[in-house]
Design an enzyme around this catalytic site. Structure first.
Site, short mmCIF file in Angstrom:
data_model
loop_
_atom_site.label_atom_id
_atom_site.label_comp_id
_atom_site.label_asym_id
_atom_site.label_seq_id
_atom_site.Cartn_x
_atom_site.Cartn_y
_atom_site.Cartn_z
N CYS A 35 -12.78 -30.21 62.55
CA CYS A 35 -14.23 -30.42 62.80
C CYS A 35 -14.96 -29.14 62.46
O CYS A 35 -14.63 -28.02 62.82
CB CYS A 35 -14.56 -30.72 64.23
SG CYS A 35 -16.28 -31.24 64.42
N PHE B 234 -44.98 -18.02 66.55
CA PHE B 234 -43.85 -18.84 66.30
C PHE B 234 -43.59 -19.58 67.45
O PHE B 234 -42.59 -19.78 68.04
CB PHE B 234 -42.49 -18.49 65.94
CG PHE B 234 -42.77 -17.47 64.66
CD1 PHE B 234 -42.44 -18.09 63.41
CD2 PHE B 234 -42.79 -16.28 64.82
CE1 PHE B 234 -42.72 -17.25 62.05
CE2 PHE B 234 -42.74 -15.26 63.68
CZ PHE B 234 -42.92 -15.75 62.31
N CYS C 97 -32.64 -15.90 66.44
CA CYS C 97 -31.41 -16.80 66.26
C CYS C 97 -30.40 -16.35 64.98
O CYS C 97 -29.72 -17.27 64.48
CB CYS C 97 -32.08 -18.36 66.15
SG CYS C 97 -33.24 -18.56 64.93
#
Length: 442
Positions: A89, A304, A399
């Site tokens: 996966c 943001f 991120c």
């Protein structure tokens, strides 16, 4: 008579070259990084400190891509992956590494990026961590209809492939779906219009388990009846979304979708962006307020801002908050959340933060503190405006560590330095690295 001979194609019988490497760290994909004959060598599935015999798959000018053959020296941080599909996966890259070792490796990775711009001895703080399994409140599964077999497959993408791994459980998904997901496979495959299903999303909102089906065309009434029976049997709710239309509940009931944060109730729709790890989001908001040391006289700018995830909690402690976001729908949701929580010292503005002209319209000198929470692309144009900022503190939530390192250079040039930095373990067992960095004016 002349006899003509044609050249025969000789099979390439050359065996891939075998090398021995010692792994020094991991990269942004979670692959082990080593050095071999002056080149960087990437070996998937290896851990820092391990020595491997590997076969060379690609030997380029500046790097080598290799595949591990045998582990000669195993790291004490290696573990048996908890998921049976970990090897195939593509959802997780680091299940073979103990959770605490994942944090250490990611911190080393971030330090390596900053060292390239001559920033060393970073002021690391306590890294934020929570549960490493069943932490996601939303999981998206792909669907594939195999016409020859008349079978619908749902699952996650394989590593380096568009093919699916047909999982009937996911250790990152909400725990409530442990019973629902195995039965869902059979139910969706039994539908007459199953080929219309494009994606399946699993949402857990408090005690409400939602299965969202993205479909190409409306399903037949017979199929809808089957889904209603399944919903009653497994205590879940189906939502259906056709094309770009809003997702609608199969039972027609109106429900309030929200999550709590700092005593506030944040409303959202299924299509809205929200953090998929509520435990970490709670910690992240609390740390943002703590690091910025928000005071009652502060005017805060939230760039943001999304639907107000940081803006509204900060507004409870500050004089005012201005949130700016490129998405008009997110700004509308933020305004609605302010109203429903009876907050009147927040204003939200729709503005393209990747447009230099629009950035110049912001009165940067009005704000004492600035928070940035950009997407993976970062906030390069906004940070280029740092020379116009009057804020004493700037919190950058990243991120993507590469974007943080790049954008930090503009803050340093404008007179800011990193005062605190920490990892946010938003996505355990994956190679994703999330960071919070506080910059102070010097």
């Amino acid at each position: 008579m002349v006899k003509l001979f044609s050249a025969t194609n000789k099979k390439n019988t050359k065996q891939p070259k075998a090398i021995e490497v010692t792994i020094d760290g991991i990269n942004h994909q979670g692959h082990g990084v080593a050095r071999h004959q002056g080149k960087v060598c990437f070996v998937e599935g290896t851990l820092p400190g391990e020595t491997w015999k590997a076969k060379v798959l690609e030997d380029k000018k500046h790097f080598i891509q290799a595949q591990g053959i045998k582990c000669l020296t195993e790291s004490p941080a290696r573990q048996t992956p908890p998921c049976q599909w970990a090897e195939t996966c593509g959802g997780c890259q680091l299940q073979h590494m103990q959770p605490q070792a994942q944090i250490a490796a990611k911190q080393t990775f971030v330090e390596g990026l900053f060292s390239k711009v001559k920033l060393h001895n970073l002021p690391w703080q306590r890294n934020l961590q929570a549960d490493d399994l069943h932490y996601r409140n939303r999981v998206r599964l792909a669907a594939w209809y195999e016409g020859k077999q008349d079978k619908l497959h749902i699952g996650l993408r394989q590593k380096r492939s568009k093919k699916l791994v047909a999982v009937d459980k996911c250790l990152l998904a909400p725990k409530a779906f442990e019973k629902i997901l195995p039965a869902l496979h059979g139910q969706l495959d039994a539908l007459a219009d199953k080929k219309l299903i494009q994606h399946v999303e699993l949402h857990q909102i408090d005690d409400l388990s939602i299965v969202l089906l993205r479909i190409a065309e409306p399903l037949s009434q017979a199929d809808l009846n089957q889904l209603k029976q399944f919903s009653q049997q497994y205590a879940c709710v189906f939502y259906l979304q056709t094309g770009s239309m809003p997702a609608l509940p199969l039972d027609g009931a109106t429900r309030e979708l929200s999550y709590p944060i700092m005593g506030l109730k944040m409303h959202f729709q299924l299509a809205d962006f929200i953090q998929v790890n509520h435990q970490m989001n709670q910690q992240m908001v609390e740390q943002a307020i703590n690091w910025l040391s928000v005071q009652s006289q502060d005017k805060v700018l939230d760039l943001f801002c999304g639907s107000g995830n940081f803006s509204l909690p900060i507004s409870k402690l500050s004089q005012s908050v201005t949130g700016i976001e490129g998405s008009e729908s997110a700004v509308e949701r933020a305004q609605q959340n302010a109203e429903s929580n009876q907050i009147n010292n927040c204003q939200f503005i729709a503005k393209n933060l990747a447009d230099e002209t629009e950035l110049k319209q912001i009165n940067w000198g009005d704000y004492d503190k600035i928070l940035l929470d950009p997407s993976r692309d970062g906030a390069v144009l906004a940070c280029q405006q740092a020379k116009n900022w009057q804020a004493d503190s700037v919190l950058y939530i990243a991120c993507d560590a590469n974007s943080l390192v790049r954008d930090s250079q503009f803050l340093y040039d404008a007179g800011y330095q990193i005062d605190k930095i920490a990892l946010v373990d938003m996505f355990p067992h994956t190679a994703h690295v999330e960071t919070m960095a506080l910059f102070k004016r010097v």
